[in-house]
Design a protein around this motif. Structure first.
Motif, short mmCIF file in Angstrom:
data_model
loop_
_atom_site.label_atom_id
_atom_site.label_comp_id
_atom_site.label_asym_id
_atom_site.label_seq_id
_atom_site.Cartn_x
_atom_site.Cartn_y
_atom_site.Cartn_z
N ALA A 254 0.85 -1.20 0.00
CA ALA A 254 0.00 0.00 0.00
C ALA A 254 0.88 1.24 0.00
CB ALA A 254 -0.93 0.01 1.21
N PHE A 255 0.67 2.08 -0.97
CA PHE A 255 1.36 3.37 -1.03
C PHE A 255 0.52 4.38 -0.27
CE2 PHE A 255 2.66 0.84 -4.56
CZ PHE A 255 4.00 1.10 -4.74
N LEU A 256 1.13 5.06 0.67
CA LEU A 256 0.37 5.91 1.56
C LEU A 256 -0.30 7.06 0.80
CD1 LEU A 256 2.65 5.86 4.71
CD2 LEU A 256 0.93 4.24 3.93
N ASP A 257 -1.39 7.56 1.37
CA ASP A 257 -2.25 8.51 0.66
C ASP A 257 -1.49 9.73 0.16
OD1 ASP A 257 -4.39 6.88 1.04
OD2 ASP A 257 -5.13 7.91 2.82
N LEU A 258 -0.46 10.15 0.90
CA LEU A 258 0.31 11.33 0.50
C LEU A 258 0.94 11.12 -0.87
CD1 LEU A 258 1.41 14.11 1.27
CD2 LEU A 258 3.36 12.97 2.35
N LEU A 259 1.42 9.90 -1.13
CA LEU A 259 2.02 9.61 -2.43
C LEU A 259 0.98 9.69 -3.54
CD1 LEU A 259 4.39 6.61 -1.69
CD2 LEU A 259 5.03 8.94 -2.20
N LYS A 260 -0.19 9.12 -3.29
CA LYS A 260 -1.23 9.15 -4.32
C LYS A 260 -1.71 10.57 -4.57
CE LYS A 260 -2.72 4.40 -3.66
NZ LYS A 260 -3.84 3.46 -3.49
N GLU A 261 -1.72 11.38 -3.53
CA GLU A 261 -2.10 12.79 -3.73
C GLU A 261 -1.07 13.50 -4.60
OE1 GLU A 261 -2.58 14.43 0.14
OE2 GLU A 261 -4.31 13.17 0.64
N GLU A 262 0.20 13.15 -4.41
CA GLU A 262 1.24 13.74 -5.27
C GLU A 262 1.00 13.39 -6.72
OE1 GLU A 262 5.28 12.91 -4.13
OE2 GLU A 262 4.82 13.05 -2.00
N ALA A 263 0.61 12.14 -6.99
CA ALA A 263 0.40 11.70 -8.36
C ALA A 263 -0.80 12.39 -8.99
CB ALA A 263 0.21 10.19 -8.39
N GLU A 264 -1.79 12.73 -8.18
CA GLU A 264 -3.01 13.34 -8.71
C GLU A 264 -2.83 14.81 -9.08
OE1 GLU A 264 -5.87 12.60 -5.70
OE2 GLU A 264 -5.98 10.43 -6.11
N LYS A 265 -1.80 15.43 -8.55
CA LYS A 265 -1.59 16.86 -8.84
C LYS A 265 -1.24 17.05 -10.30
CE LYS A 265 0.05 18.04 -4.17
NZ LYS A 265 1.22 18.48 -3.36
N GLY A 266 -1.98 17.88 -10.96
CA GLY A 266 -1.66 18.25 -12.34
C GLY A 266 -2.15 17.27 -13.38
N ALA A 267 -2.72 16.12 -12.97
CA ALA A 267 -3.23 15.16 -13.95
C ALA A 267 -4.64 15.58 -14.36
CB ALA A 267 -3.23 13.76 -13.37
N GLU A 268 -4.79 15.91 -15.65
CA GLU A 268 -6.07 16.43 -16.11
C GLU A 268 -6.97 15.36 -16.72
OE1 GLU A 268 -5.39 19.71 -18.69
OE2 GLU A 268 -4.39 20.94 -17.16
N HIS A 269 -6.40 14.24 -17.18
CA HIS A 269 -7.23 13.18 -17.74
C HIS A 269 -6.60 11.83 -17.41
CE1 HIS A 269 -4.22 13.09 -20.96
NE2 HIS A 269 -4.44 14.39 -21.14
N ALA A 270 -7.27 10.76 -17.83
CA ALA A 270 -6.89 9.41 -17.40
C ALA A 270 -5.48 9.04 -17.83
CB ALA A 270 -7.90 8.39 -17.93
N ASP A 271 -5.08 9.41 -19.06
CA ASP A 271 -3.74 9.05 -19.53
C ASP A 271 -2.66 9.72 -18.69
OD1 ASP A 271 -4.69 7.40 -21.46
OD2 ASP A 271 -4.47 8.80 -23.12
N GLU A 272 -2.86 10.98 -18.38
CA GLU A 272 -1.89 11.69 -17.54
C GLU A 272 -1.84 11.09 -16.14
OE1 GLU A 272 -2.55 15.87 -17.47
OE2 GLU A 272 -1.98 16.17 -19.57
N GLN A 273 -3.00 10.66 -15.62
CA GLN A 273 -3.03 10.04 -14.30
C GLN A 273 -2.28 8.72 -14.30
OE1 GLN A 273 -4.67 11.50 -11.37
NE2 GLN A 273 -3.09 10.07 -10.66
N PHE A 274 -2.46 7.94 -15.37
CA PHE A 274 -1.74 6.67 -15.51
C PHE A 274 -0.24 6.93 -15.53
CE2 PHE A 274 0.04 2.96 -17.46
CZ PHE A 274 -0.82 1.91 -17.14
N ASP A 275 0.20 7.91 -16.31
CA ASP A 275 1.62 8.26 -16.38
C ASP A 275 2.16 8.63 -15.01
OD1 ASP A 275 1.49 7.87 -19.10
OD2 ASP A 275 1.35 9.99 -19.60
N ALA A 276 1.41 9.48 -14.29
CA ALA A 276 1.87 9.97 -12.99
C ALA A 276 1.92 8.84 -11.98
CB ALA A 276 0.95 11.09 -12.50
#
Length: 318
Positions: A254-276
């Motif tokens: 499990a990656f802690l929530d802080l890491l997932k929040e970092e990945a969500e910053k700046g991701a505008e669509h699904a492909d960018e979220q996958f990349d992040a």
């Protein structure tokens, strides 16, 4: 794209295979739907549903193996075989023999197979060719072996080896629990399992239970009585929590929530979220795995098997 389990293997450092060549060889084993007469089919699919068999990001690769199985419960087959056998007994005046029953079961299975429902699952693999990591997101070595076996069929050369460490996970976990402290960078969490080595395999489990001073005394008593740890929950660097098994498997990652929040910053669509997500996950695991190996006394480096083959039997099962 967050892995939940890690089955860990090693490739040469670096693994010198061209991305285009790797993609071409994977094309030898792409996925096709299970035919009506087949119990199972498997093959490579696009990990990001964009058509490509390899997702590549910052020299990190992701591949995916799809497996489709026809669900034909043995009870359904056996009931049909029994009905037909009873009918044959009435018609011919005696029960079918062993060979006839075997042939009848094969015929019934063949007839029922096209009508069986199918179930599909996908197993993901992260490959770091530069640092030699081959990581399967699977809860058991058997599911990882499905991926490895299919790769053997597709690749001209696949120099894969298991990860060997100087200390076995079991002895290391016993030392950490006996000393009441985890190695540098890690903390002991609230889950632990200990088993006796005798025939009865007596087990003691602590689930969501603080393993502080009071419990630590109990655990030391169990260790002194001959029980050995088979699972231990740990957290690394306050960023990743996981359960380490006696077979060097990582479960409940499990990656802690802080890491997932970092990945969500700046991701505008699904492909960018996958990349992040993939970039952050692989970046963290690239730091985590060497520290875990260091906590287990360091890596024992072994030469790869001959071209085309890969022994994946861990040293504790040899």
């Amino acid at each position: 794209m967050w892995f939940k389990n890690l089955q860990i293997y090693r490739l040469p450092t670096p693994w010198n295979i061209d991305l285009a060549k790797f993609d071409e060889q994977l094309g030898r084993g792409t996925f096709a739907r299970c035919a009506s007469h087949e119990p199972m089919s498997r093959g490579w699919v696009s990990p990001r549903k964009d058509g490509g068999l390899i997702y590549s990001n910052n020299r990190q690769w992701l591949i995916a193996l799809a497996i489709e199985q026809r669900l034909l419960p043995s009870s359904v087959v056996n009931d049909e075989v029994r009905e037909r056998a009873d009918k044959l007994t009435d018609e011919q005046g005696y029960a079918p023999g062993r060979k006839a029953m075997r042939e009848l079961k094969e015929r019934v299975t063949e007839e029922l197979m096209p009508r069986a429902f199918t179930k599909k699952r996908t197993t993901f693999v992260w490959i770091d060719p530069q640092n030699g990591w081959f990581i399967v997101d699977a809860g058991s070595p058997g599911k990882a072996e499905e991926v490895i076996e299919h790769l053997r069929h597709c690749l001209d050369d696949f120099p894969l080896t298991p990860l060997h460490t100087e200390l076995s996970p079991q002895s290391a976990m016993a030392d950490w629990l006996a000393g009441g402290d985890a190695p540098h960078g890690f903390t002991i969490d609230r889950d632990c399992e200990l088993k006796a080595v005798g025939e009865e395999k007596a087990a003691v489990r602590y689930v969501r239970h603080p393993l502080g001073d009071e419990v630590s005394g109990e655990i030391k008593s169990h260790l002194a009585a001959g029980k050995l740890p088979t699972k231990l929950a740990l957290t690394w660097d306050d960023r990743i929590s996981f359960v380490l098994s006696e077979k060097l498997e990582i479960k409940r990652l499990a990656f802690l929530d802080l890491l997932k929040e970092e990945a969500e910053k700046g991701a505008e669509h699904a492909d960018e979220q996958f990349d992040a997500d993939f970039a952050l996950m692989t970046g963290e695991l690239t730091r985590f795995l060497p520290q875990l190996i260091a906590a287990l006394g360091g890596e024992i480096v072994e030469s790869a098997p001959a071209a085309g083959g890969a022994s994946t039997t861990p040293p504790w099962e040899a």
